[in-house]
Enzyme design. Sequence first.
Site, mmCIF file in Angstrom:
data_model
loop_
_atom_site.group_PDB
_atom_site.id
_atom_site.type_symbol
_atom_site.label_atom_id
_atom_site.label_comp_id
_atom_site.label_asym_id
_atom_site.label_seq_id
_atom_site.Cartn_x
_atom_site.Cartn_y
_atom_site.Cartn_z
ATOM 1 N N ASP A 101 0.891 -1.281 -0.046
ATOM 2 C CA ASP A 101 -0.166 -0.006 -0.033
ATOM 3 C C ASP A 101 0.983 1.213 0.090
ATOM 4 O O ASP A 101 2.171 1.110 0.233
ATOM 5 C CB ASP A 101 -0.936 0.015 1.195
ATOM 6 C CG ASP A 101 -1.676 1.319 1.430
ATOM 7 O OD1 ASP A 101 -2.330 1.544 0.298
ATOM 8 O OD2 ASP A 101 -1.691 1.783 2.728
ATOM 9 N N ASP B 256 -0.336 5.134 0.689
ATOM 10 C CA ASP B 256 -0.503 6.268 1.964
ATOM 11 C C ASP B 256 -0.567 5.492 3.056
ATOM 12 O O ASP B 256 -1.070 4.500 3.334
ATOM 13 C CB ASP B 256 -2.076 6.548 1.591
ATOM 14 C CG ASP B 256 -2.081 7.575 0.157
ATOM 15 O OD1 ASP B 256 -2.877 8.292 0.268
ATOM 16 O OD2 ASP B 256 -1.221 7.255 -0.557
#
Length: 412
Positions: free
Chosen positions: A194, A196
């Site tokens: 991922d 953010d």
Amino acid sequence: MPEPSSDPSLPPLPDPEQRTLLVTLDGPDRPGVTKAVFEAASTVGAEVLDLEQVVVRGHLALSVLLGPTQDENVLTDRLTRAGEAMGMRVGLVGGHGDNAPRRTGRAAVVVMGSPLETQHVAAVAGAIAEHGANIDRIRRLSRWPVTTVELDVSGADLRALRAALAHVSAETGADIAVAPAGLARRGGRLVVMDVDSTLIQDEVIELLAAHAGREPEVAAVTERAMRGELDFAASLHARVATLAGLPVSVLDDVRAAVRLTPGARTLVRTLKRLGFTVALVSGGFIEVVEAIGADLGVDHVRANRLEVQDGLLTGRVVGDVVDRAGKAAALREFAALEGLPLTRTVAIGDGANDLDMLAVAGLGVAFNAKPLVRRQADTALNVPYLDAVLFLLGISREEVEDADDAGEAPLG
């Protein structure tokens, strides 16, 4: 591969009744200790069957299993004299045969803490023993910025042990990972991250919303979505709508503002040196994620695309949203492209929209994640350094630093 005894090209299996001698030495380390011990043994022609040595804070512990010799009394006398001459304590135990065969159910248990406390190790060792497994070897993987040890375990039911140690982790606060050992620990992998609040410290949607004066409300929605309280796709559409009318040039400002998580660059660089495939899968925006990926040299990138008309953001995204299901689909797609089974994949994330990806991967790592994610992932990292993921894969801090010092290029 056939058993050794069934292959006529191989020598016969060792005689389990042969006379053997276990030699242990411990004391202050200095150059020449190992040499002196083996020179003493060589005078009677003993055979080396097993050998392990470790040095901790200048203290050496050496264990040697020697095979049959014509005169064990002479051997023990010379080993004793050699050890004592160097100020070493010497232990000698006669017996028969080699080490007992290691049981199946091999696992690598990694325990990490900052600091790593004695209670952490005691709780882990207790859980392993309660499950009827045995700790065969222990080695330290890192001392800084976190202390990490890896336990080589046999006789384990991987699923049951992982569940038990997840409970220990929740109770003690130590980060614990359980993975299959042996060949399953080696070879190429796909690592999907991922972006953010995982690869970077920021939430890109919030950086963009700040330019529209809407950051507080967008941040509140993002927090609820990451906790799993809101549908991710619906919440994304609502947040992106607040960006309508912003000039596309704000993307340049945001790209310049994002901050990599400590250890992110080291993690990707080391994974690439190992020949691993690295991918970024984000519920954020390709306009920012692609630039980060290019800077780090990752192999695959998947993210949402913002719609632009006449140089302005419209407040909409183009195409299907990369949501919880989309992230898992991307991981499967990248694994197929690389010819890797899902068991050879690692997923790292922090929010509820990462849960499917973490579940699909061979190893799912919750990185400084929301409680829901920590409870469901294979393992959780609660230290703020992303390169700590390397320790979960059995890669030591010394190996990383040595590669950096040598300026090693990627394998392949």
